[in-house]
Design an enzyme around this catalytic site. Structure first.
Site, short mmCIF file in Angstrom:
data_model
loop_
_atom_site.label_atom_id
_atom_site.label_comp_id
_atom_site.label_asym_id
_atom_site.label_seq_id
_atom_site.Cartn_x
_atom_site.Cartn_y
_atom_site.Cartn_z
N CYS A 114 0.64 -1.23 0.25
CA CYS A 114 -0.32 0.31 -0.24
C CYS A 114 1.37 1.37 0.30
O CYS A 114 0.16 1.93 0.02
CB CYS A 114 -0.56 0.10 0.78
SG CYS A 114 -1.97 -2.01 1.50
N HIS A 238 -3.36 6.70 3.00
CA HIS A 238 -3.57 5.66 2.57
C HIS A 238 -5.50 5.63 3.64
O HIS A 238 -5.29 5.40 4.07
CB HIS A 238 -2.57 4.29 3.04
CG HIS A 238 -3.29 3.38 2.48
ND1 HIS A 238 -3.78 2.50 1.69
CD2 HIS A 238 -3.46 1.51 3.27
CE1 HIS A 238 -4.40 1.60 1.30
NE2 HIS A 238 -3.81 0.49 2.65
N ASN A 268 -9.90 0.00 0.64
CA ASN A 268 -8.99 -0.80 0.39
C ASN A 268 -8.16 -1.09 -0.60
O ASN A 268 -8.63 -1.79 -1.13
CB ASN A 268 -7.78 -1.30 2.09
CG ASN A 268 -6.44 -1.43 1.85
OD1 ASN A 268 -6.25 -0.95 1.04
ND2 ASN A 268 -6.45 -1.58 3.44
#
Ligand code: UT7
Length: 320
Positions: A114, A238, A268
């Site tokens: 990520c 993030h 996500n």
């Protein structure tokens, strides 16, 4: 690190792509032992997208970014594609995107989970400092494929999508003021996926470490840029879990009205999450010329990455 270069870069175009299929919390509630209430309260996620391929989403986001910059593939020297979900083990997903967008020059994937988009952003600036003129940087993921859709611990969290930016060289200082890239390989077992298998995650431990590394990394990037939280106009974190973002921002003294957020509608999306949130903020007039924008992420590895950008790049009409 504070950047020191005679040749910087600015962002001159951006684009995103989300597959059409919307999967809501109610869809999970109908077939797993979970509830919309649990998912919304514990994660902040209401829906995410499934479907598409990593290359297909990257091509769409990349094409949108090129169109906005008024460029074609011919104008790009290098394509960097951040992903944890490549369509093939060999070759890089960037190769397929390169062919479809008609880009001549280098092409490779970056896997820092990520944190991948911010890793790629710093690498792109490095390539530009060495003489390249324009780079297409994309974060693209199909995490629904890597997630066991019968596992309530992970299925509810992840979605598919892509975000892209075009970076162009400028003489003198560019937009990247400072950055911090890091990784702790001893924590790599907290989130992994074997080749051919699904993702395993020790959620609580990832949560705890995520808050620590986001706060520490953001502080390093701000200190390197001689800035404090008050000087940051917008944080683009993030998009993993609203509670991770809120806890980290509270420790940084950053009010939530200065935080970019798309998590509720994307879930996500790993390396696509920061560009998706950044583009959303740009298009909603949340960035003005010369604003300091802090990007900060964490991910499997365990990796982390942050960067301060002074926004000298393109802006939509109306917010100069
Ligand atoms: O990009 C990085 C990717 N990973 C992450 O960001 C993950 C970080 N971690 C998290 O976001 C959170 O830890 C989760 C959302 C994964 C879990 O939230 P939590 O508040 O840490 O819950 P928990 O793991 O402590 O679980 C609490 C309870 C457990 O039941 P018991 O043992 O108390 O009976 C879980 O089995 O919640 C249960 N649970 C669920 N219940 C309903 C776990 N998932 C679900 C679910 N629906 N989907």
């Amino acid at each position: 690190m504070t950047t020191s270069t005679q040749r910087g870069a600015t962002i001159i175009g951006w684009g995103t792509a989300l597959p059409d299929l919307i999967v809501t919390n109610a869809d999970f509630e109908a077939r797993l032992d979970t509830t919309d209430e649990w998912i919304s309260e514990r994660t902040g996620i209401h829906e995410r997208r499934h479907g598409g391929t990593t290359a297909g989403l990257a091509v769409e986001a990349g094409r949108n970014a090129l169109n906005m910059a008024g460029l074609t593939g011919d104008d790009i020297d290098f394509i960097l594609l951040a992903t944890t979900t490549p369509d093939y083990q060999i070759p890089s997903t960037a190769s397929q995107v390169q062919e479809e967008l008609g880009i001549n020059g280098g092409a490779c994937d970056v896997n820092a989970a990520c944190s991948g988009f911010v890793y790629g952003l710093v690498q792109a600036h490095g390539l530009i400092a060495m003489g390249l003129k324009r780079i297409l940087l994309i974060g693209s993921e199909t995490l629904a494929r890597l997630t066991d859709q019968d596992d309530r611990n992970t299925a509810i969290l992840f979605g598919n999508g892509a975000g892209a930016v075009v970076l162009e060289a400028v003489e003198g200082e560019g937009q990247l003021v400072s950055f911090d890239l890091g990784s702790d390989g001893t924590a790599r077992k907290l989130l992994d996926a074997p080749i051919g298998g699904y993702m395993n995650m020790v959620g609580k431990e990832v949560f705890r470490k995520a808050v620590t590394v986001m706060v520490d990394s953001a502080k390093i990037s701000m200190a390197s840029a001689n800035l404090t939280t008050d000087d940051i106009a917008l944080v683009v974190p993030h998009q993993a879990n609203i509670r991770i973002i809120e806890t980290a921002c509270s420790k940084l003294g950053m009010p939530m009205d200065r935080v970019a957020m798309v998590l509720h509608r994307t879930g996500n999306t790993s390396s696509a999450s920061i560009p998706l949130a950044l583009v959303d903020a740009l298009e909603n007039g949340r960035v003005q010329r010369d604003d300091n924008v802090l990007l900060v992420g964490f991910g499997a590895g365990m990796s982390w990455a942050s960067a301060v950008i002074r926004w000298t790049g393109h802006l939509p009409e109306g917010n100069k």
